[in-house]
Design an enzyme around this catalytic site. Structure first.
Site, PDB file in Angstrom:
ATOM      1  CE  LYS A  24      20.309 -10.894  20.697  1.00  0.00           C
ATOM      2  NZ  LYS A  24      19.358 -10.217  19.785  1.00  0.00           N
ATOM      3  CB  ALA A  68      21.120 -11.311  13.417  1.00  0.00           C
ATOM      4  CG  ASP A  69      20.969  -7.083  18.674  1.00  0.00           C
ATOM      5  OD1 ASP A  69      20.161  -7.754  19.332  1.00  0.00           O
ATOM      6  OD2 ASP A  69      21.118  -5.860  18.841  1.00  0.00           O
ATOM      7  CB  THR A  70      18.508  -4.827  14.046  1.00  0.00           C
ATOM      8  OG1 THR A  70      18.680  -5.943  13.165  1.00  0.00           O
ATOM      9  CG2 THR A  70      18.305  -3.563  13.218  1.00  0.00           C
ATOM     10  CB  ALA A 104      25.934  -7.043  14.307  1.00  0.00           C
TER      11      ALA A 104
END
Length: 212
Positions: A66, A81-83, A118
């Site tokens: 991203k 960010a990513d979860t 992250a």
């Protein structure tokens, strides 16, 4: 553009501009609560998991993807960010309908799982800071009827792991070991520290004589 608060916690350092490369309402809310203006430029899509790829490695790769694909201009600091939710290192994405949501919740009930968020940040000079923060979550052992009732609220249908700790789903969680904000979708303490240490944001101290 995120709105600045009348009495903000932080403000951008002179010449600094923030970009959030995410459409997540929860991440927007975290930044908005600081009072720092920011632009929202979501990035569509993400890579697929690789065979036997650890969940932390996968989510870090998604955040980096991203960041790589985010729209930016000179002088901007970009946050991506990513979860993911992982049970026994198996990634649990968003449920496929109510039956899928119930199955996920039944798998999580009474057990420990991990929520990993992250974050990847690129500063105006092109340097980067990245983390994959892990929070361990223990679920109460709720029975089928309570889980069905939660599914019936509709809250879980667009959530990874089929629950939202910041919403109705808070009743599912017995305890956590780690950052609550990581479970919601952004480790705000880590991010604030990075932005402050690099001079992107500064505390919004009131001037002498200004009323609180």
């Amino acid at each position: 553009m995120g709105e600045g608060l009348e009495k903000p916690l932080f403000r951008p350092a002179p010449g600094m501009r923030l970009v959030l490369a995410s459409g997540s309402p929860r991440r927007r809310q975290f930044l908005a609560e600081w009072g720092v203006p920011f632009a929202v430029r979501p990035v569509a899509g993400e890579p697929d998991p690789k065979a036997d790829e650890p969940a932390a490695d996968f989510v870090a790769r998604c955040a980096a993807y991203k960041l790589d694909h985010a729209e930016r201009a000179e002088g901007e600091t970009v946050i991506a960010a990513d979860t993911v939710v992982a049970l026994d290192d198996r990634i649990m994405g968003k449920p496929d309908g109510e039956a899928g949501a119930l199955a996920m919740l039944q798998a999580l009930a009474g057990r420990d799982h991990q929520v990993i968020t992250a974050v990847a940040v690129e500063f105006p000079d092109g340097s980067r800071a990245c983390t994959a923060d892990v929070c361990h979550v223990h679920m109460q052992a709720w029975g089928t009827e309570a889980l069905q009732a939660y599914v019936g609220t509709g809250e879980c249908l667009d959530k990874a792991g089929a629950y939202a700790i910041q919403g109705i789903g808070a009743f599912l969680v017995d305890r956590i070991d780690g950052s609550w904000s990581t479970v919601v979708g952004l480790p705000v303490s880590w991010l604030a520290r990075q932005l402050a240490d690099r001079g992107v944001i500064v505390p919004a101290l009131r001037k002498a004589g200004e009323q609180a």
